[in-house]
Design an enzyme around this catalytic site. Sequence first.
Site, mmCIF file in Angstrom:
data_model
loop_
_atom_site.group_PDB
_atom_site.id
_atom_site.type_symbol
_atom_site.label_atom_id
_atom_site.label_comp_id
_atom_site.label_asym_id
_atom_site.label_seq_id
_atom_site.Cartn_x
_atom_site.Cartn_y
_atom_site.Cartn_z
ATOM 1 N N ARG A 124 0.773 -1.244 0.029
ATOM 2 C CA ARG A 124 0.021 -0.080 -0.051
ATOM 3 C C ARG A 124 0.907 1.274 -0.034
ATOM 4 O O ARG A 124 0.472 2.333 0.398
ATOM 5 C CB ARG A 124 -0.926 -0.128 1.439
ATOM 6 C CG ARG A 124 -1.804 -1.301 1.284
ATOM 7 C CD ARG A 124 -3.029 -1.003 2.364
ATOM 8 N NE ARG A 124 -2.333 -1.139 3.626
ATOM 9 C CZ ARG A 124 -2.040 -2.674 4.236
ATOM 10 N NH1 ARG A 124 -2.411 -3.579 3.629
ATOM 11 N NH2 ARG A 124 -1.559 -2.568 5.454
ATOM 12 N N ARG A 125 2.079 1.140 -0.614
ATOM 13 C CA ARG A 125 3.159 2.253 -0.586
ATOM 14 C C ARG A 125 3.596 2.472 -1.843
ATOM 15 O O ARG A 125 4.665 3.186 -1.941
ATOM 16 C CB ARG A 125 4.176 1.941 0.478
ATOM 17 C CG ARG A 125 3.692 1.600 1.852
ATOM 18 C CD ARG A 125 4.812 0.892 2.742
ATOM 19 N NE ARG A 125 4.365 0.861 4.269
ATOM 20 C CZ ARG A 125 5.309 0.372 5.167
ATOM 21 N NH1 ARG A 125 6.530 0.092 4.887
ATOM 22 N NH2 ARG A 125 4.814 0.214 6.191
ATOM 23 N N CYS A 145 0.998 20.278 -12.106
ATOM 24 C CA CYS A 145 -0.358 20.481 -11.761
ATOM 25 C C CYS A 145 -0.792 18.989 -11.371
ATOM 26 O O CYS A 145 -1.278 18.849 -10.407
ATOM 27 C CB CYS A 145 -0.890 20.700 -13.226
ATOM 28 S SG CYS A 145 -0.677 22.585 -13.512
ATOM 29 N N ARG A 199 -3.554 19.328 -8.513
ATOM 30 C CA ARG A 199 -3.789 20.374 -7.748
ATOM 31 C C ARG A 199 -4.871 21.388 -8.729
ATOM 32 O O ARG A 199 -5.600 22.157 -7.919
ATOM 33 C CB ARG A 199 -2.520 21.037 -7.230
ATOM 34 C CG ARG A 199 -1.815 21.926 -8.442
ATOM 35 C CD ARG A 199 -0.684 22.465 -7.897
ATOM 36 N NE ARG A 199 0.089 23.174 -9.194
ATOM 37 C CZ ARG A 199 -0.344 24.133 -9.951
ATOM 38 N NH1 ARG A 199 -1.528 24.749 -9.686
ATOM 39 N NH2 ARG A 199 0.541 24.596 -11.037
ATOM 40 N N HIS A 202 -11.338 23.744 -13.180
ATOM 41 C CA HIS A 202 -11.833 25.439 -13.493
ATOM 42 C C HIS A 202 -12.025 25.505 -15.126
ATOM 43 O O HIS A 202 -11.227 24.742 -15.868
ATOM 44 C CB HIS A 202 -11.082 26.203 -12.927
ATOM 45 C CG HIS A 202 -9.338 26.422 -13.402
ATOM 46 N ND1 HIS A 202 -8.715 25.628 -12.588
ATOM 47 C CD2 HIS A 202 -8.878 26.535 -14.528
ATOM 48 C CE1 HIS A 202 -7.576 25.619 -13.298
ATOM 49 N NE2 HIS A 202 -7.614 26.194 -14.387
ATOM 50 N N TYR A 257 -12.015 28.506 -17.519
ATOM 51 C CA TYR A 257 -11.556 30.024 -17.992
ATOM 52 C C TYR A 257 -12.837 30.694 -18.450
ATOM 53 O O TYR A 257 -13.874 30.103 -19.284
ATOM 54 C CB TYR A 257 -10.380 30.232 -18.500
ATOM 55 C CG TYR A 257 -9.142 29.911 -17.939
ATOM 56 C CD1 TYR A 257 -8.426 30.860 -17.096
ATOM 57 C CD2 TYR A 257 -8.504 28.894 -18.002
ATOM 58 C CE1 TYR A 257 -7.486 30.744 -16.263
ATOM 59 C CE2 TYR A 257 -7.286 28.441 -17.456
ATOM 60 C CZ TYR A 257 -6.889 29.498 -16.452
ATOM 61 O OH TYR A 257 -5.651 29.202 -15.646
#
Length: 276
Positions: A137-138, A157, A177, A218, A220
């Site tokens: 699990r690593r 990103c 992110r 998002h 634009y």
Amino acid sequence: MSKADKIFVEMCQDIIDNGFSSEGQKVRPVWEDGTPAHTIKKFGVVNRYDLSEEFPALTLRRTAFKSAIDEILWIWQKKSNRVADLNSKIWDSWTDENGTIGKAYGYQLGIKHKYKEGEFDQVDRVLYDLKNNPYSRRIMTNIYTFEDLHEMELYPCAYSMTFNVTGNKLNGILNQRSQDILAANNWNVVQYSVLLHMFAQVSNLEVGELVHVIADAHIYDRHIPLVKELISRKQYEAPKFIINKNIKNFYDFTVDDFKLENYEYGPQIKGIPVAI
């Protein structure tokens, strides 16, 4: 119809209908004319793609399959930050005076780290664990290295992958992110789907699910009309993904080892404005 299209349409419609607008806030990106590039966004979008059922290439418009693979090989296989090693021009806006993107993306994956079993870079450690300890699990990578951020032309990103084997299926979670949905969503989905296929094949595993987690999803402001037109289009069946089954070494794959058969799609959207 393609499940990737359905996921994309529902995500875009939700952002347009229920998203938060950055109008009135100070934002970093600007358009070419210097105007602030505002967005509407949703926080914490999670999309799941079962790669054992279909390959998630968007059919509403064509995703540049070969170019997307070229970039993922540049990052994960070549572990390069040199823009000259990439065939497309997508990184030109973030190229420094040395012709690199700084200590970003492939550079981070190529750094070796010490383990009990020896020294590995992040990619080779994934390959080692999938073959020797697949139920660990690593098994993960992370290129968001804080001490090097000041030497990156663009903060990563798509910054981490977590690999998990369930039965004989290799699954992955891609953490991102931030994402420009029109410009990059299916591009990244296609890239990391191909990457999971590659890792699965060389590890004698079947491919499972790709879970895509986007912190800031998002659209634009200047993209909203384009997205509305795009998600209203006719949808087609998902294409068939072909991978060269003879490749057993991760580093032997080339762009030519992957194909999409029966890929039908709508017209391309040209001249998409890019915020920098």
